[in-house]
Structure formats: C-alpha cells, structure tokens
Motif scaffolding. Structure first.
Motif, PDB file in Angstrom:
ATOM      1  N   VAL A 602       1.783   9.982  -0.556  1.00 13.31           N
ATOM      2  CA  VAL A 602       0.491   9.615   0.017  1.00 13.31           C
ATOM      3  C   VAL A 602      -0.612   9.838  -1.010  1.00 13.31           C
ATOM      4  CG1 VAL A 602       1.246  10.253   2.347  1.00 13.31           C
ATOM      5  CG2 VAL A 602      -0.063  11.894   0.973  1.00 13.31           C
ATOM      6  N   GLY A 603      -1.698   9.142  -0.773  1.00 16.31           N
ATOM      7  CA  GLY A 603      -2.942   9.399  -1.472  1.00 16.31           C
ATOM      8  C   GLY A 603      -3.996   9.788  -0.449  1.00 16.31           C
ATOM      9  N   VAL A 604      -4.800  10.801  -0.782  1.00 13.73           N
ATOM     10  CA  VAL A 604      -5.860  11.256   0.113  1.00 13.73           C
ATOM     11  C   VAL A 604      -7.182  11.190  -0.653  1.00 13.73           C
ATOM     12  CG1 VAL A 604      -6.725  13.125   1.566  1.00 13.73           C
ATOM     13  CG2 VAL A 604      -4.257  12.785   1.305  1.00 13.73           C
ATOM     14  N   ARG A 612      -3.739   7.485   2.821  1.00 15.13           N
ATOM     15  CA  ARG A 612      -3.047   6.209   2.611  1.00 15.13           C
ATOM     16  C   ARG A 612      -1.605   6.471   2.200  1.00 15.13           C
ATOM     17  NH1 ARG A 612      -4.743   1.685   4.994  1.00 15.13           N
ATOM     18  NH2 ARG A 612      -7.013   1.667   5.045  1.00 15.13           N
ATOM     19  N   LEU A 613      -0.684   5.939   2.976  1.00 12.25           N
ATOM     20  CA  LEU A 613       0.715   5.964   2.575  1.00 12.25           C
ATOM     21  C   LEU A 613       0.889   5.043   1.380  1.00 12.25           C
ATOM     22  CD1 LEU A 613       3.635   6.921   3.343  1.00 12.25           C
ATOM     23  CD2 LEU A 613       3.850   4.731   4.550  1.00 12.25           C
ATOM     24  N   ARG A 614       1.537   5.534   0.337  1.00 14.14           N
ATOM     25  CA  ARG A 614       1.760   4.724  -0.862  1.00 14.14           C
ATOM     26  C   ARG A 614       3.166   4.144  -0.902  1.00 14.14           C
ATOM     27  NH1 ARG A 614      -1.211   7.071  -6.206  1.00 14.14           N
ATOM     28  NH2 ARG A 614      -3.348   6.861  -5.443  1.00 14.14           N
ATOM     29  N   ALA A 674      -1.738  -3.471   7.127  1.00 13.74           N
ATOM     30  CA  ALA A 674      -2.551  -2.886   6.064  1.00 13.74           C
ATOM     31  C   ALA A 674      -2.271  -1.401   5.864  1.00 13.74           C
ATOM     32  CB  ALA A 674      -4.027  -3.098   6.358  1.00 13.74           C
ATOM     33  N   ASP A 675      -1.668  -0.759   6.865  1.00 10.09           N
ATOM     34  CA  ASP A 675      -1.363   0.673   6.769  1.00 10.09           C
ATOM     35  C   ASP A 675      -0.048   0.948   6.051  1.00 10.09           C
ATOM     36  OD1 ASP A 675      -3.623   1.362   8.323  1.00 10.09           O
ATOM     37  OD2 ASP A 675      -2.503   1.008  10.173  1.00 10.09           O
ATOM     38  N   ILE A 676       0.822  -0.051   5.967  1.00  7.24           N
ATOM     39  CA  ILE A 676       2.201   0.187   5.542  1.00  7.24           C
ATOM     40  C   ILE A 676       2.501  -0.585   4.259  1.00  7.24           C
ATOM     41  CG2 ILE A 676       4.621   0.070   6.200  1.00  7.24           C
ATOM     42  CD1 ILE A 676       2.949   2.005   7.890  1.00  7.24           C
ATOM     43  N   PRO A 677       2.643   0.135   3.134  1.00  6.70           N
ATOM     44  CA  PRO A 677       3.011  -0.529   1.880  1.00  6.70           C
ATOM     45  C   PRO A 677       4.527  -0.576   1.722  1.00  6.70           C
ATOM     46  CG  PRO A 677       2.410   1.740   1.453  1.00  6.70           C
ATOM     47  CD  PRO A 677       2.351   1.546   2.937  1.00  6.70           C
TER      48      PRO A 677
END
Length: 742
Positions: A602-604, A612-614, A674-677
């Motif tokens: 993740v990135g915070v 954000r889940l990476r 948009a939440d899920i890469p």
C-alpha cells in the motif's frame, strides 16, 4: 478436461441478455407488483394502520397487513438450520426492528404500488429499543452452539498459566462493523399460482431450503411448490434462505389468484436480508523470544437479534490455525433490536482473521521478527485442538511461494521508513484458512440416444461457474466433448442438493456428477460387452477407455450413441450422491481446510492519510482445481472483498431508531475499479483425497479470508499506525502519521 480453463458455457447467454433472472420471468401476461412498507421505528407496536387511501389509489389491487394476512406456520426450532424453517411475516402488530414489513401494497404496476405505499398511514407506540452495541456489550450470554453446529467455547491446556509465563505477550481488542453481502441482483421473486400449486421464480442459493421454508410458512404440501432459479446474480450468503419479499409475494399470489412480483430496493436490503454481526474481539498471544506460541486465546462478542439467534463462528478460525499448547476460544452474544445476523461470505473466518492476523503482526513487531517466519515457526503438525492429522495442508508452501513471487525480501523492516515522494510505502501479509464442508447432494446424469448427456440437479449457479465445472466433470467422466453436455440446474423437480454456499457447492455437485458418470459407464459396458452385436462383445470392461464420444477396448471401439440406441432406446441414466459430512468418517478422522497466504503493498499519503492499494498477491492450496479460470476469478473476487473489509465497508446504525443510516451504495462503500490495481491469485497444484474422490475443495470463500488483515498490516508497515477498529479509514490513521521530516 477437469482443471482446464474452459470458458463459461453460460457466458453467451449472459452477455446477450438471454439468461433469465428471477424478476425477469413471466411471459403469460401482465403480473401484479408488490411493494413492501417498512416500519419507521425500531421497537414497539402498531396502534393503528389505515390502508383505505392506499386501496383507493390508481392500480391498487390489495393492501395486506397483519390485520388481513392469512394464517402462517410458526418457526419450528427443532429444524436444525434456520433457512429450512418457516419465515412468517405480518403476523402481529409488534415491531422487532426498523424496516420490518408492516404492509404489502399490490398494484398493476411497480410505480403504482410504490406510490401507494406513501398512503398507508401507520401509528406506533414506540418501545425502548437496544440499538447501540457498545452500550450493551456487557449484557451477554453464551449460545448453546455457534454457526455450523460448532462448540461455543474450547479450551486446551492452561491458558492463564501459559500466557502468564510467556516472555512476549500481545493482548489487544479489535472491532469489526456490520457488513452486507450486497449482490448485484437484489432479492426478488415472481410467484405464479397454477391451480393449487405455486411456481416461485426466486433468486436463492439453496432450492430445497426455499421450498421447505415456503411450504412451512404457507402450510402447504412441498410437492405443490415449484422453485425455479436457473440463474442467480450473486448471493454471498444473502440468498441462502428466502426472505419476506418471497413470502409476501406468495401470500398475495394465493389471495389474488394472479402472478405477483416483489423486489427489494437496495435500501430495503439493508433492513430485511440480514448482515454480518458487528463484533468485539479480544486476542491474546503469548510467545517465547524465539517466536513460538505458548498460549493463544480468541474471545468474541457480537450482536444477535433477541428472537432470531445467530452466532457467527468467529473464534473457530483460531482453533486449527497455529500450534500452541495452551488455548482458549469463546463466543458471546449481545441481544440488540436489529435485523438478524446472517451468513456473509466466509462467515467467521473473515472477521476472525482480521483480528487474529493483525495480532500476529503485532507479535512479529514486538519480537522484531519477519511476519512470514513467525507463522512458519508456529506451523502445527496436527490439528492443535482436535488432535487429528490434517488432510492436506500446504500453508507453509503458500507462504514461501507467495513471499518469493511478491518480493517480500524488499519489505521495510522498520515501519514508516520508506517514502516515495509524499507517499509512505508498506508491505503486509496474512494467512488464510477456511473449513471445507460437505452436504447431501444428488445428481442425475442421462445419456441420450444421440450420444449427448444431460446433467440434472437443483444446484444453483450464482455466477460462480457451476454450469461450466459440471460440464467439465461430466465430459471427463463420459469421454464427451463439452458441447455434447447440457446442464440443467435450479429447479425443485430435479434431484436435491445443498445448493451453493459455504464453498461446498462445487465439490458436492462435482463429486456427485463424477459418481453418476461412473455408474453410467458401468451400465454401458455391461450392455456392450454382453451384446453379441457390439464390437466390444466379450472384451474385458476393465480395459475400457471413454473418449471422443466412444468406448475403446483393445483396439475395438463403439460410439456411445450406438450402445444407447441399441440397448436403451429411451436413453439411460444414473444418479450419484454425496453424503452429509457427519456421516463421512474422513471428517472425523482428519482436519479438512483450504489455505492461503496474502501479500499486499500500500501507499499512504503522508499529508491526507489517503490509503491506496498498489498490488496484492494471494497463493492458495485448495486441493484439485476444477476450472483454472473460474477458480482464479473466485479467489480474486474474494481478495477484493477483503480489501473492502479492511478499508471501506461499514454500516452505521442510528442509535435512536436502529436504522442503518448509510443504506445505499453511495454511502456504504465497496471497492470499485479505481480502488483495485494489480491483484493476482495463484493456486498450488494439489489433490486432497480425504475431501472427496475428486480431491477438490471449495475456493469461493478462502480468497477473502485474511485478505483484509494483509492490507491493514501493510498500512501499519507504511505508517507505524496500528488501527484495531475496522475499517482502517483516514481519520483513524491521520493523527498518528509521522511528520514529513521524520
């Protein structure tokens, strides 16, 4: 054929709109439409209800209330499972929770029915309701058993002594919110009266349960109720049993002698279908300096409806997961005047692993140990509470393969130590475990004179791929190409099954198909090898090979169609079965589960705490895979749901009324594209011969198990902020973020 990534055989029907769902049925004329009026208080009693204005409204045919509803059967508590019991509605003026049906308006069109609901005038005498879980958390009791008939409490060794002597201890509380299944297709039905019979087109997961429940409620012979549900637009537990819309439509259809459709709005689903209970969980871990657990305890308190008990098996997850000589688990219930708790995807494991796997991450941090290594060190050799061997456990393989593929060696050893511009970056992981269940299922396979096969069972397809995997198993069992197999599902006149749910549907129905095909092969070989007209006459059937629509023995062959046409001119069929797991000695002699390991990055945002889940990876051990493509899809779907449980999903109760205030998908947040890469799921090769003859186990729910904890642990690794009140949202992370120059 079994295991191949075959495209969904029902795919063309779905993408062209020819797959008919519950609310889309009826070609015999215009049905009536019903709309439910829900209570606007959370506890009390109706003192007056006036329906005259509604009855005079355009298009209205009837308004049903507790004053004129037909008599209905009562719930029979001796029936083990709630979803097979009667589900009476509109039986009294008492209100048990907000949104409970107080009337059904039936009109010529949906719009007329909905408009007329505003004209139903209801007055209440409000009672003192219990809606706030935290305020009543100490008003607990112990249920006799928890979901799936599991024991309420367990104890091994002396937990207090073991925990007290541990060199390193974790003692934390974790809370999880109310959560909902929210399938794409809302709960809906059409009930059509045909003489003394009712045809019920309904979105349900278990046909036999729907039929039994409707029959018990309407006090009808079950043979006069015909369930039709060929396609179901998702369920995730919310359609295991039928709900008020189906009973009300059936009552209205019988009263009016006309077909009646009723569908719940998305808002009504929040009050009428049931949800995952909120929980407060205490997890205690005691370990030596080497990381080996000496004591583990998992104590859970959750909400229940006072009239309809539901105890999610949240602490049961911990009983088979890690080795420790001293152990304790418990479940307690707090009665609240809210809708009944219900099975939501991976009941027990999903909320339980959020807590336990977060606690294991806290233990790893306290020890200064790699979280993967900590789990490997606590791998048991036998089930630590039942003291029986595992049937097929490759959890350590999942951990090692996942760490290798994910690049776990790059994990920041110190929380909040890696930045990319304004983003704090972290890695997290967690394990998955999910019990494997087996229920009674019967399948009939019929071979026609043209050499094609028909597979029949009342098993349902929720979009999970049932049509496809049964096609593959039957094609494999009879040596036919897939396009020569037709699957018929979702009708109560077909052989009965436990349906879809609990990750048991695929293994149950596929095993039954496999056995039916074996019986059918035997019948064909007896006929051919004993028939002087057959090229196979007199040959040894033990050497037979079924392939390409023919049977071959020692160089001789004959088409299946010829054998059937000559010996069984009306076609030939056979049935296969699976039995209840309690009657299968393997389930007593072995601990049978599926497993997995999740890894997340993740990135915070260091200014706003936006998370954000990476990327995310899951590696799973589920026995033999029936279809590589549908299995991967199911696992990824579960993983994404786990992300939602970690970061977004939370239903909020108004403590004044018991209403869910965010009862739509604008405010009850679930992951969107948009939440899920990048998300990937890998399945290890496997075969569990203790589970069933195919060696296959369920995959529908293990994907969500532990997934949320991996994400939450990644947030801690990125920020140094540990959130124990799920979901992990920015207002919980923001106050603890390190300054930019730290």
């Amino acid at each position: 054929m079994i295991g191949q990534a075959l495209n969904r055989v029902d795919g063309p029907l779905k993408v062209t709109g020819r797959a008919t769902y519950a609310y889309e049925h009826w070609e015999g004329g215009q049905p009536l439409y019903g709309f439910i009026v829900g209570a606007t208080i959370g506890k009390g009693r109706i003192t007056r209800i006036d329906t005259e204005s509604a009855e005079r409204a355009p298009g209205v045919h009837m308004v049903m209330t507790h004053l004129n509803a037909p008599a209905q059967g009562a719930r029979d508590e001796s029936i083990p499972m709630e979803i097979w019991r009667a589900q009476p509605v509109l039986t009294s003026p008492d209100i048990h929770h907000y949104g409970e049906p107080v009337a059904l308006v039936v009109a010529a069109t949906f719009e007329e029915a909905r408009a007329a609901t505003d004209l139903v005038d209801v007055e209440y005498a409000g009672g003192r309701g219990r809606f706030d879980f935290a305020a009543h958390e100490d008003e607990v009791y112990a249920p006799k058993v928890v979901n799936a008939g599991l024991p309420t409490d367990t104890a091994v060794g002396d937990f207090d002594a073991g925990f007290g002597s541990a060199a390193v201890r974790v003692d934390q509380h974790y809370t999880t919110p109310y959560e909902f299944s929210m399938p794409m297709e809302p709960n809906a039905c059409l009930v059509e009266p045909r003489g003394e019979d009712l045809v019920v087109y309904v979105s349900c997961q278990i046909v036999d349960a729907a039929r039994a429940s409707i029959a018990a409620t309407l006090q009808m012979d079950p043979a006069r109720i015909h369930i039709v549900t060929p396609f179901v637009g998702g369920g995730f537990g919310s359609k295991l049993g039928i709900h008020s819309e189906t009973i009300l439509a059936a009552l209205a259809a019988r009263a009016s002698r006309q077909p009646v459709k009723v569908a719940l709005t998305r808002q009504q689903i929040f009050q009428l279908v049931g949800m995952r209970p909120t929980s407060s969980q205490r997890v205690r871990l005691g370990a030596g300096r080497d990381g080996r657990l000496v004591a583990i305890a998992h104590e859970v308190t959750m909400h229940t409806n006072p009239d309809l008990e539901y105890a999610e098996q949240t602490a049961a997850t911990t009983r088979s997961l890690y080795a420790a000589p001293h152990r304790f688990t418990s479940h307690r219930l707090t009665p609240l005047d809210l809708p009944r708790g219900a099975d939501v995807r991976a009941p027990g494991e999903q909320p339980g692993l959020l807590a336990v796997e977060s606690a294991m991450d806290e233990l790893a941090d306290a020890l200064g140990m790699d979280p993967v290594e900590l789990r490997i060190r606590n791998e048991p050799t036998v089930d630590p509470e039942r003291d029986v061997p595992y049937s097929n456990r490759h959890l350590v393989d999942c951990l090692r393969e996942g760490a290798r593929r994910f690049g776990w060696e790059r994990r920041p050893a110190t929380p909040a130590s890696v930045r990319e511009g304004r983003w704090l970056v972290g890695y997290g992981m967690a394990v998955a475990i999910r019990g494997h269940y087996q229920g009674p299922t019967t399948v009939r396979v019929r071979l026609e004179t043209d050499g094609s096969a028909v597979v029949q069972t009342d098993m349902t397809d929720l979009g999970t791929g049932t049509y496809t995997i049964l096609t593959q198993v039957a094609a494999d069992g009879l040596g036919l190409p897939p396009d020569r197999v037709r699957i018929e599902l979702g009708r109560s006149e077909l052989p009965s099954s436990w349906g879809s749910g609990g990750s048991w549907g695929a293994a149950n129905s596929s095993t039954a198909v496999h056995r039916a095909c074996a019986s059918l092969r035997e019948k064909l070989l007896v006929a051919a090898c004993g028939d002087a007209r057959s090229p196979l006459h007199g040959l040894d059937p033990a050497d037979a090979v079924f392939a390409d629509g023919s049977v071959r023995i020692d160089g001789a062959s004959e088409a299946l169609s010829e054998i059937v046409a000559r010996n069984h001119p009306g076609g030939v069929e056979a049935e296969g079965e699976t039995r209840f797991m309690g009657d299968d000695p393997n389930y007593a002699a072995y601990s049978i589960h599926t497993y997995g390991a999740h890894f997340a990055e993740v990135g915070v945002d260091s200014d706003t705490a936006e998370i954000r889940l990476r990327r995310m990876l899951g590696v799973f051990s589920v026995g033999r895979v029936l279809n590589a493509k549908t299995a991967r899809s199911q696992l990824i779907g579960g993983m994404i749901w786990g992300v939602g449980a970690a970061l977004e999903e939370e239903a909020i109760v108004d403590p004044r009324s018991g209403a869910f205030v965010n009862r739509d998908l604008a405010q009850y947040l679930v992951p969107v594209h948009a939440d899920i890469p990048e998300v990937d799921a890998v399945v290890l090769d496997g075969y569990d011969d203790k589970a069933n003859v195919l060696g296959a186990k369920g995959v529908g729910e293990v994907g969500i198990c532990g997934a949320g904890a991996a994400v939450a642990n990644a947030v801690f690794n990125a920020t140094g902020v540990r959130v124990r009140d799920f979901p992990v949202t920015l207002e919980k992370v923001l106050p603890g973020l390190p300054p930019m120059d730290a």
